[in-house]
Enzyme design. Structure first.
Site, PDB file in Angstrom:
ATOM      1  N   LYS A   1       8.848  -3.242  -0.989  1.00 29.85           N
ATOM      2  CA  LYS A   1       8.656  -1.964  -1.575  1.00 29.85           C
ATOM      3  C   LYS A   1       7.830  -1.792  -2.937  1.00 29.85           C
ATOM      4  CE  LYS A   1       9.609   0.204   1.020  1.00 29.85           C
ATOM      5  NZ  LYS A   1       8.612   0.170   2.184  1.00 29.85           N
TER       6      LYS A   1
ATOM      7  N   SER B   1      13.710   2.278  -3.369  1.00 28.44           N
ATOM      8  CA  SER B   1      12.789   2.286  -2.230  1.00 28.44           C
ATOM      9  C   SER B   1      13.282   1.472  -0.984  1.00 28.44           C
ATOM     10  CB  SER B   1      11.413   1.895  -2.913  1.00 28.44           C
ATOM     11  OG  SER B   1      10.474   2.082  -1.695  1.00 28.44           O
TER      12      SER B   1
ATOM     13  N   HIS C   1       5.553 -11.402   1.387  1.00 29.01           N
ATOM     14  CA  HIS C   1       6.648 -11.193   0.606  1.00 29.01           C
ATOM     15  C   HIS C   1       7.141 -12.377   0.043  1.00 29.01           C
ATOM     16  CE1 HIS C   1       6.158  -6.937   1.108  1.00 29.01           C
ATOM     17  NE2 HIS C   1       6.607  -6.824   2.302  1.00 29.01           N
TER      18      HIS C   1
HETATM   19  P1  A3P Z   1       8.986   5.127  -2.305  1.00 25.09           P
HETATM   20  O1  A3P Z   1       9.863   4.712  -1.260  1.00 25.09           O
HETATM   21  O2  A3P Z   1       9.406   5.099  -3.792  1.00 25.09           O
HETATM   22  O3  A3P Z   1       8.405   6.263  -2.052  1.00 25.09           O
HETATM   23  P2  A3P Z   1       5.639  -1.141   0.050  1.00 25.09           P
HETATM   24  O4  A3P Z   1       4.346  -1.097   0.591  1.00 25.09           O
HETATM   25  O5  A3P Z   1       5.648  -2.535  -0.656  1.00 25.09           O
HETATM   26  O6  A3P Z   1       6.514  -1.240   0.981  1.00 25.09           O
HETATM   27  O7  A3P Z   1       5.962   0.036  -0.876  1.00 25.09           O
HETATM   28  C1  A3P Z   1       6.279   1.260  -0.444  1.00 25.09           C
HETATM   29  C2  A3P Z   1       6.520   2.248  -1.534  1.00 25.09           C
HETATM   30  O8  A3P Z   1       5.219   2.267  -2.187  1.00 25.09           O
HETATM   31  C3  A3P Z   1       6.906   3.497  -1.149  1.00 25.09           C
HETATM   32  O9  A3P Z   1       7.749   3.973  -2.268  1.00 25.09           O
HETATM   33  C4  A3P Z   1       5.610   4.377  -0.922  1.00 25.09           C
HETATM   34  O10 A3P Z   1       5.969   5.541  -1.010  1.00 25.09           O
HETATM   35  C5  A3P Z   1       5.049   3.945  -2.103  1.00 25.09           C
HETATM   36  N1  A3P Z   1       3.594   4.051  -1.971  1.00 25.09           N
HETATM   37  C6  A3P Z   1       2.834   3.721  -0.818  1.00 25.09           C
HETATM   38  N2  A3P Z   1       1.656   4.152  -0.900  1.00 25.09           N
HETATM   39  C7  A3P Z   1       1.529   4.959  -2.191  1.00 25.09           C
HETATM   40  C8  A3P Z   1       0.445   5.671  -2.989  1.00 25.09           C
HETATM   41  N3  A3P Z   1      -0.594   5.853  -2.541  1.00 25.09           N
HETATM   42  N4  A3P Z   1       0.778   6.389  -4.131  1.00 25.09           N
HETATM   43  C9  A3P Z   1       2.040   5.970  -4.582  1.00 25.09           C
HETATM   44  N5  A3P Z   1       3.025   5.109  -4.073  1.00 25.09           N
HETATM   45  C10 A3P Z   1       2.707   4.800  -2.670  1.00 25.09           C
END
Ligand code: A3P
Length: 297
Positions: A49, A141, A111
């Site tokens: 996340k 998140s 991860h």
């Molecule tokens: P939130 O849950 O705070 O919205 P991962 O890809 O490591 O699983 O992380 C997911 C997090 O990155 C989520 O956070 C998601 O919304 C955010 N995220 C993914 N794409 C994004 C983007 N283009 N801009 C900003 N945040 C992004």
């Protein structure tokens, strides 16, 4: 066939060499440990996340954006950027997907805490991009992700989740150990780019410049603009190849994978007391003055 992972119930957390893990990420252990890296592989490493999908998509587009729309509209990002340690029934394993990738360089997501990474990546001196996100937003998140993903353990309510997070009782272990472990690795592995989610939100252009210079790619202004538009939060949320709508264990009605994409959403979750307790505990665990996170921008 030896997998103890069941698609019918959420997996249990257990201690694996001192780190909390679940079967989908340990069942393929020998193949992960013996994975044969290639010198041009690019490892995208994160605590869950922290912005993995965002940075994976950026790097994918920087290398393969020119290959045209067919690739972009038909192959989910998780097949273009294999998740090294993922091993679940009815899906190709991360190691198999990586072995069969038709494109070069291979982009490989993990991860794993740094001590679990296959040694071949270090021996081959692969490029490593680590993405880190401040602990408070990262925890929020992760909480919503566990709620919506039945392939993860039950999160419990927010206060239970937060307590477990502070104790490192989450899949892939302690956030504190993860960000510190990879930070220390950066001091000895030269092909290493450590980046922060908050920086990418605050000054996208600057972070892309730094990333491109690390990777040794020089996209034209036009290509850069194409990438910038494709990787906005709104466009990734609409894009079925990046929003995980193709993954059945994720219930996007509980919480969308592309949830908020903000710095500071923790303020809508932490109570004043939780915040004080968290800060107190944080100081004890995060002693390295060089590794600084921003919980607001
Ligand atoms: P939130 O849950 O705070 O919205 P991962 O890809 O490591 O699983 O992380 C997911 C997090 O990155 C989520 O956070 C998601 O919304 C955010 N995220 C993914 N794409 C994004 C983007 N283009 N801009 C900003 N945040 C992004």
């Amino acid at each position: 066939e030896t997998s103890s992972f069941s698609i019918l119930r959420r997996p249990e957390l257990f201690d694996f060499h001192g780190v909390s893990m679940t079967n989908p990420f340990t069942d393929n252990w020998d193949n992960v440990q013996n994975f044969k890296a290639r010198p041009d592989d690019i490892v995208i490493a994160t605590y869950p996340k922290a912005g993995t999908t965002w940075v994976s998509y950026i790097i994918d587009l920087l290398y393969f954006g020119h290959m045209g729309p067919a690739r972009q509209t038909s192959i989910p990002l998780h097949d273009r950027v294999p998740f090294l340690e993922l091993y679940v029934p009815f899906l190709p394993s991360g190691t198999d997907l990586a072995d069969k990738l038709p494109t070069t360089p291979r982009l490989i997501k993990t991860h794993l805490p740094v001590q679990f990474v296959p040694k071949s990546f270090w021996e081959q001196r692969c490029r490593v991009v680590y993405v880190a996100r401040n602990a408070k937003d990262n925890a929020v998140s992760y909480f919503h992700f566990e709620r919506m993903n039945s392939g993860m353990p039950e999160p419990g309510d927010w206060s239970t989740f937060l307590q477990d997070f502070m104790e490192g009782k989450k899949v892939f272990g302690s956030w504190y150990d993860h960000v510190n472990g990879w930070w220390e690795k950066k001091q000895t592995h030269s092909n290493f780019h450590y980046m922060f989610y908050e920086d990418l939100i605050e000054d996208y252009e600057k972070e892309i410049e730094r990333l491109c210079s690390f990777l040794g790619v020089s996209p034209s202004a036009e290509e850069k603009e194409r990438v910038r538009v494709s990787v906005t939060f709104d466009n990734m949320k609409q894009n079925n190849m990046t929003n995980y709508s193709t993954v059945p264990v994720m219930n996007q009605e509980v919480s969308p994978f592309m949830r908020k994409g903000k710095v500071g959403d923790w303020k809508n979750h932490f109570t004043v007391a939780q915040n004080e307790q968290f800060d107190e505990d944080y100081k004890k665990k995060m002693k390295n003055p060089d590794l600084k996170f921003r919980c607001e921008i």
